[in-house]
Design a protein around this motif. Structure first.
Motif, PDB file in Angstrom:
ATOM      1  N   ALA A 129       0.830  -1.201   0.000  1.00 11.50           N
ATOM      2  CA  ALA A 129       0.000   0.000   0.000  1.00 11.50           C
ATOM      3  C   ALA A 129       0.867   1.255   0.000  1.00 11.50           C
ATOM      4  O   ALA A 129       0.568   2.232  -0.704  1.00 11.50           O
ATOM      5  CB  ALA A 129      -0.929   0.003   1.207  1.00 11.50           C
ATOM      6  N   LEU A 130       1.975   1.234   0.737  1.00 18.05           N
ATOM      7  CA  LEU A 130       2.894   2.371   0.762  1.00 18.05           C
ATOM      8  C   LEU A 130       3.520   2.590  -0.608  1.00 18.05           C
ATOM      9  O   LEU A 130       3.571   3.719  -1.117  1.00 18.05           O
ATOM     10  CB  LEU A 130       3.975   2.151   1.819  1.00 18.05           C
ATOM     11  CG  LEU A 130       5.064   3.221   1.905  1.00 18.05           C
ATOM     12  CD1 LEU A 130       4.467   4.530   2.374  1.00 18.05           C
ATOM     13  CD2 LEU A 130       6.167   2.761   2.823  1.00 18.05           C
ATOM     14  N   VAL A 131       3.989   1.529  -1.236  1.00 16.12           N
ATOM     15  CA  VAL A 131       4.602   1.623  -2.571  1.00 16.12           C
ATOM     16  C   VAL A 131       3.574   2.110  -3.589  1.00 16.12           C
ATOM     17  O   VAL A 131       3.875   2.951  -4.437  1.00 16.12           O
ATOM     18  CB  VAL A 131       5.211   0.266  -2.988  1.00 16.12           C
ATOM     19  CG1 VAL A 131       5.610   0.265  -4.439  1.00 16.12           C
ATOM     20  CG2 VAL A 131       6.394  -0.067  -2.093  1.00 16.12           C
ATOM     21  N   CYS A 132       2.349   1.609  -3.484  1.00 13.67           N
ATOM     22  CA  CYS A 132       1.285   2.033  -4.398  1.00 13.67           C
ATOM     23  C   CYS A 132       0.978   3.518  -4.220  1.00 13.67           C
ATOM     24  O   CYS A 132       0.809   4.248  -5.203  1.00 13.67           O
ATOM     25  CB  CYS A 132       0.024   1.203  -4.158  1.00 13.67           C
ATOM     26  SG  CYS A 132      -1.351   1.624  -5.233  1.00 13.67           S
ATOM     27  N   THR A 133       0.922   3.974  -2.987  1.00 18.22           N
ATOM     28  CA  THR A 133       0.652   5.391  -2.714  1.00 18.22           C
ATOM     29  C   THR A 133       1.757   6.271  -3.282  1.00 18.22           C
ATOM     30  O   THR A 133       1.486   7.311  -3.900  1.00 18.22           O
ATOM     31  CB  THR A 133       0.515   5.625  -1.198  1.00 18.22           C
ATOM     32  OG1 THR A 133      -0.542   4.803  -0.709  1.00 18.22           O
ATOM     33  CG2 THR A 133       0.224   7.073  -0.891  1.00 18.22           C
ATOM     34  N   ILE A 134       3.003   5.881  -3.108  1.00 24.22           N
ATOM     35  CA  ILE A 134       4.129   6.660  -3.640  1.00 24.22           C
ATOM     36  C   ILE A 134       4.094   6.665  -5.164  1.00 24.22           C
ATOM     37  O   ILE A 134       4.280   7.718  -5.789  1.00 24.22           O
ATOM     38  CB  ILE A 134       5.465   6.101  -3.102  1.00 24.22           C
ATOM     39  CG1 ILE A 134       5.571   6.373  -1.604  1.00 24.22           C
ATOM     40  CG2 ILE A 134       6.646   6.696  -3.848  1.00 24.22           C
ATOM     41  CD1 ILE A 134       6.738   5.681  -0.926  1.00 24.22           C
ATOM     42  N   ALA A 135       3.821   5.526  -5.781  1.00 21.00           N
ATOM     43  CA  ALA A 135       3.781   5.452  -7.245  1.00 21.00           C
ATOM     44  C   ALA A 135       2.651   6.308  -7.816  1.00 21.00           C
ATOM     45  O   ALA A 135       2.843   7.022  -8.804  1.00 21.00           O
ATOM     46  CB  ALA A 135       3.621   4.004  -7.689  1.00 21.00           C
ATOM     47  N   VAL A 136       1.491   6.262  -7.191  1.00 20.71           N
ATOM     48  CA  VAL A 136       0.363   7.074  -7.667  1.00 20.71           C
ATOM     49  C   VAL A 136       0.659   8.551  -7.468  1.00 20.71           C
ATOM     50  O   VAL A 136       0.352   9.381  -8.342  1.00 20.71           O
ATOM     51  CB  VAL A 136      -0.947   6.651  -6.959  1.00 20.71           C
ATOM     52  CG1 VAL A 136      -2.059   7.656  -7.205  1.00 20.71           C
ATOM     53  CG2 VAL A 136      -1.358   5.260  -7.414  1.00 20.71           C
TER      54      VAL A 136
END
Length: 103
Positions: A87-94
């Motif tokens: 979820a953290l990686v997804c938030t940073i990528a978005v």
């Protein structure tokens, strides 16, 4: 007497209940002979895998992780932590993608 308790545990196990498996040397090392939910892989790992299709599942598992859901079953902790990291990686990528599109 002990033989009767073992027989009762076997009957309870067949009825779908779980029984404790204790280590004779260290009683703190107690595991439960009960399968994890979601096809036996646990809510955390199931959310992690399903998150690649529905990323909101990662955020749901992150919520469970921060609410200490793994206190019910410590085997859930690794999957919930993996979902929190996803979820953290997804938030940073978005966030980076939105910044690139906006700027």
């Amino acid at each position: 007497m002990d033989h009767q308790r073992i027989s009762a545990d076997v009957v309870e196990h067949k009825n779908g209940k779980y029984s404790r498996i204790q280590d004779a040397e260290d009683p703190r090392l107690t595991l439960f002979d009960k399968p994890l939910p979601c096809c036996g892989c646990g809510i955390g790992w199931f959310s992690f895998l399903l998150g690649f299709v529905f990323p909101l599942m990662w955020y749901y598992a992150t919520f469970l992780y921060f609410r200490n859901y793994y206190q019910r079953d410590p085997r859930e902790r690794a999957g919930l932590a993996a979902s929190a990291i996803a979820a953290l990686v997804c938030t940073i990528a978005v966030s980076i993608a939105v910044l690139v599109v906006v700027l």
